[in-house]
Design an enzyme around this catalytic site. Structure first.
Site, mmCIF file in Angstrom:
data_model
loop_
_atom_site.group_PDB
_atom_site.id
_atom_site.type_symbol
_atom_site.label_atom_id
_atom_site.label_comp_id
_atom_site.label_asym_id
_atom_site.label_seq_id
_atom_site.Cartn_x
_atom_site.Cartn_y
_atom_site.Cartn_z
ATOM 1 N N GLU A 124 6.197 -4.021 -21.567
ATOM 2 C CA GLU A 124 6.791 -3.916 -22.601
ATOM 3 C C GLU A 124 8.030 -3.393 -22.600
ATOM 4 O O GLU A 124 9.156 -3.416 -23.654
ATOM 5 C CB GLU A 124 6.224 -2.671 -24.041
ATOM 6 N N ASN A 125 9.308 -3.212 -21.423
ATOM 7 C CA ASN A 125 10.574 -2.628 -20.891
ATOM 8 C C ASN A 125 11.297 -3.728 -21.960
ATOM 9 O O ASN A 125 11.361 -4.623 -22.228
ATOM 10 C CB ASN A 125 10.929 -3.344 -19.901
ATOM 11 N N HIS A 130 1.129 -8.404 -27.430
ATOM 12 C CA HIS A 130 0.680 -7.159 -27.391
ATOM 13 C C HIS A 130 2.237 -6.591 -26.875
ATOM 14 O O HIS A 130 3.586 -5.036 -27.369
ATOM 15 C CB HIS A 130 -0.009 -6.936 -26.656
ATOM 16 N N GLU A 131 2.729 -6.747 -26.067
ATOM 17 C CA GLU A 131 3.777 -6.553 -25.309
ATOM 18 C C GLU A 131 5.147 -6.519 -26.111
ATOM 19 O O GLU A 131 6.057 -5.961 -26.605
ATOM 20 C CB GLU A 131 4.467 -7.068 -24.349
HETATM 21 ZN ZN LIG Z 1 0.759 -1.641 -24.927
#
Ligand SMILES: [Zn+2]
Length: 865
Positions: A270-271, A303-304
């Site tokens: 997830e940057n 999710h990310e």
């Molecule tokens: Zn995660």
């Protein structure tokens, strides 16, 4: 056994109770990358400030490098030293500008942590501690900095240069190189840093946020893969709107980019503003991706994206708080997926995952609470406990608070901790405040490991019309936690009369003591208990319900999950009896499956899940000592009986499900394909002469991967030689597509055939097999390890195979190797002979010179824990 030498060399343990706030903060950092796969120069300029009145030196984490130069306030500085991998600089005063330069080698980075090369491109993975492999920095999540990143690279080879935040400048140089500069205005921890340099093309779209800002979206892949990005892009836009509607969360930058790479240790990362994905969670078209792949892509993209708030805007104080972002975000993505199709089927899938991956963890040597107290290597704690059990804990809080209280709690949490690094306790306090409840005892879910067991016994006195439900909870000991305090268990309950009508409304009962009694009056009809409806608490229910009661609930319960659960329990009881007593009456299961198949009012997606038997592994989990062959035989016998006795129903279900036209991805079309595969499986299990022909015909005619792989799986589990033809056709058709070849390896590694161990050993020598690619390693070595029958067949050859490959993989990629170890750690669950062979392999792994701390921790805990 661990010899004295390796015990001395055991890596240091990090403890939660030792947490200290950072000595130095870094409000701003400027990074300058001179990018080249073989040798990249990284210059970092850190503005550092002393955090309080102390005299400790500045300590910056590294990993193996020595700085080429160090400048303090623009002046070359020689008064620095290395303490192991840490750069230490004595500094007077409270604020300085520190410049360091290092040279790193992305093309030699096989660990895939830090900056590495994949498919000719350069990319990063920093969570949890990869940033220190790029440059010197206080690499801990509670040091938040604003980043400016400049990248310079060859224009032809790396036409696209991406980093976190928004692009602010770019230009060309005379020598065929070009540069780009990105700035991320939001302070973030180093684990969220990312850059990508490569020859990539974008599928672009825009999204208008709830306050009317326009965001440029891009999904970056190889140009030839562009047509496979539509589904991910559409899922992203749906997820962005969902998070605004359900949680009030708006996106905050002008651009949001996702890049797909082929070599990746995780699913995705997830940057901030630049998510980097394992390509298997981006690329999809009907010919190469199954419906499960499509669902997983939408879930992982969501999710990310959701992490932008639960993880990025509010991050974790330290890695012990990992579940703060992961448990919460899994809960959020589960809610998102439930809203896109059948919520009941989604709940069934989530509970199945929990039982397959997390319950065994909780019952084994690697058990840990969702907020662990210590670790050697944090990457070993990206577990089903942190993620999936963590999500169940959030779900219980949401159940206790109700929708309005939960939303008030999350609003408060995002508000109060925006731009900071928080703890699980901070989160729970916001929930208490938002919901107006006291969660003091509930907090035990954060500190105690193990799956609670709840016994539920219902007595009925017809004369007085009184029913008494006696509940008792106990949680077995786990390593380091011999005695457990009672948990708070929100249990949804309902009683049904034998006529099929509910006796009163569902109630939410909070079991917070070791035992409790609940009295129901005015119950004249004999009641049947429906408990833990919707799987309201992640526990194991031990009830004395008869097979008649379970059969009854499987037909009449009005909670779809409870209905599924009754059927599963009936199947489990039958299979456990078959294994332990050597005989079982199949009739109740057959009748329950028949009624479910015949019930036209039921959603076909639900029916397809409800009629499936529990897995070999889940049946094994119910036994004192697992006998994999006995479990396999019992399950096959029940499958054969179901297949034969209900042959007409399977044939007509198969025919109905086959009537769909060309491929569409929609809930009803998915349900039909799922039913088709399930029915085909039972037709084959019945031993029908034409089963292989039916499967092969489906395999050849399929216009989508779900049908093709469903047919292939049936063939690969069967005896017909058609499986060889199908495998060859499949291989030749997809030999250029790595993600589909993973399926080819995996389907064979999961086969229940007798020769699977030999086939797997052969496949490990196949020219397309490589341990260097994590997806490929998982598709063969990982899949084989969870194939209960094949892994334990014979004389321990499976254990040797796994240990050999873990030792080899550890040299390349310790993180991925450590994640594949748990099947060996389950040795206590098996008979003495198997246990002894498994221990020999764990000891052999531990005796390997140069073992990583990742694999050392997993193997030593598995052996001794
Ligand atoms: Zn995660």
């Amino acid at each position: 056994m661990i010899d004295a030498q390796s015990a001395l060399a055991a890596p240091l343990v990090t403890r939660r109770e030792d947490y200290q706030p950072p000595d130095w903060l870094v409000p701003d950092i400027a990074l300058d990358f001179d990018l080249d796969p073989s040798s990249t120069r990284v210059t970092a300029i850190l503005d550092v400030t002393r955090s309080s009145a102390h005299e400790r030196p500045l300590r910056l984490d590294g990993d193996g490098q020595v700085p080429r130069k160090v400048l303090v306030d623009g002046v070359p500085h020689n008064d620095w030293r290395m303490d192991g991998d840490t750069l230490e600089i004595d500094l007077p005063g409270s604020a300085h500008r520190i410049e360091t330069e290092v040279v790193i080698h992305p093309d030699r980075n096989t660990q895939l942590m830090g900056l590495y090369a994949s498919g000719g491109n350069l990319c990063t993975q920093c969570e949890a501690e990869g940033f220190r492999r790029i440059t010197f920095f206080p690499d801990r999540p509670d040091v938040l900095a604003r980043y400016v990143v400049k990248m310079t690279a060859d224009r032809k080879r790396f036409p696209v240069l991406l980093a976190n935040g928004d692009p602010i400048a770019s230009g060309d140089l005379d020598d065929g190189r070009h540069w780009a500069e990105w700035r991320d205005p939001f302070p973030k921890p180093s684990y969220l840093f990312a850059l990508v340099a490569g020859d990539l093309s974008a599928n672009r779209a825009t999204f208008t946020t709830m306050s009317g800002r326009e965001v440029q979206l891009g999904i970056w892949v190889r140009e030839s893969d562009l047509p496979k990005t539509e589904h991910a892009l559409s899922a992203l836009r749906i997820a962005m709107a969902w998070d605004e509607r359900v949680y009030g969360r708006e996106y905050d930058l002008d651009v949001f980019n996702i890049v797909a790479v082929d070599d990746f240790n995780f699913g995705a990362m997830e940057n901030k503003g630049l998510n980097i994905f394992n390509s298997r969670y981006i690329l999809a078209d009907p010919d190469t991706a199954t419906d499960l792949d499509y669902d997983a892509i939408a879930a992982v993209v969501a999710h990310e994206y959701f992490h932008n708030w639960s993880g990025n805007r509010v991050t974790c104080r330290d890695w012990f708080q990992l579940s703060l972002k992961e448990g919460f975000t899994v809960f959020r993505d589960q809610g998102f997926s439930a809203d896109q199709g059948s919520a009941a089927v989604k709940r069934i899938e989530d509970v199945r995952t929990l039982r397959a991956a997390q319950f065994p963890e909780d019952a084994g040597p690697l058990a840990h609470p969702i907020r662990p107290d210590s670790y050697m290597e944090i990457s070993n704690f990206y577990t089903a406990t942190i993620y999936n059990k963590g999500a169940e804990v959030i779900r219980m809080i949401a159940t206790i608070l109700g929708p309005d209280g939960f939303r008030a709690g999350t609003d408060l949490y995002f508000d109060r901790y925006d731009g900071t690094a928080a703890t699980c306790d901070d989160f729970v306090r916001c929930m208490e405040f938002g919901g107006g409840v006291d969660l003091s005892q509930f907090r035990r879910w954060y500190s105690q490991a193990g799956t609670p067991r709840v016994s539920a016994v219902l007595d009925h006195d017809a004369g007085s019309g009184r029913a008494t439900l006696r509940l008792a909870q106990r949680t077995p000991p786990t390593p380091g936690q011999p005695d457990k305090e009672p948990f708070v268990l929100p249990l949804k309950l309902k009683l049904f009369g034998t006529a099929g009508t509910a006796l009163g409304a569902e109630q939410l009962y909070m079991l917070d003591r070791p035992t409790a009694e609940i009295v129901f009056d005015g119950v004249t009809d004999r009641p049947v208990l429906s408990i833990n409806r919707g799987f309201s608490a992640p526990v194991i229910i031990e009830s004395d319900r008869s097979s008649d009661d379970l059969k009854f609930l499987s037909a009449h319960d009005d909670d779809p999950f409870a209905r599924y659960e009754a059927m599963q329990q009936l199947m489990l009881d039958t299979l456990v009896a078959a294994v332990t007593l050597g005989r079982a009456d199949h009739q109740p299961v057959i009748e329950a499956v028949r009624r479910t198949l015949e019930d036209a009012a039921l959603d076909r997606a639900f029916v397809a899940e409800a009629v499936l038997l529990p897995s070999d592994a889940f049946v094994g989990d119910q036994l004192e000592t697992v006998d994999p062959e006995a479990v396999f035989r019992a399950r096959e016998a029940l499958r054969r009986d179901l297949g034969k006795t209900l042959a007409d129903l399977w044939r007509s279900a198969y025919a109905d499900a086959s009537r769909a036209g060309a491929f569409v991805y929609s809930p009803p079309a998915k349900a039909a394909r799922r039913m088709r595969s399930v029915a085909l499986g039972y037709i084959a299990a019945s031993g029908a002469e034409d089963a292989a022909d039916v499967a092969f015909a489906q395999f050849e005619a399929a216009d989508n991967m779900t049908d093709r792989q469903g047919a292939l799986t049936t063939l690969v589990n069967g005896k017909s030689d058609k499986r060889i033809a199908a495998l060859d056709i499949f291989y030749n058709r997809y030999s250029g597509d790595a993600l589909v070849l993973d399926k080819w390896f995996q389907t064979q590694a999961l086969s229940s055939r007798d020769d699977t161990p030999a086939v797997v050993a052969e496949l490990a020598r196949h020219p397309d097999f490589s341990l260097a690619n994590p997806n490929r390693a998982r598709s063969l070595v990982g899949a084989f390890g969870v194939n209960q029958r094949a892994f334990h067949l014979g004389d321990g050859a499976g254990y040797r195979f796994l240990a050999d490959h873990l030792i080899a993989l550890d040299k390349l990629n310790p993180q991925t190797a450590a994640k594949l170890l748990p099947p060996l750690g389950r040795w206590r669950r098996f008979d003495e002979k198997r246990a002894a062979s498994m221990k020999v392999e764990l000891e052999r792994i531990l005796a390997t010179p140069g073992l990583s701390k990742d694999l050392f921790e997993q193997a030593s805990r598995s052996l001794n824990g």
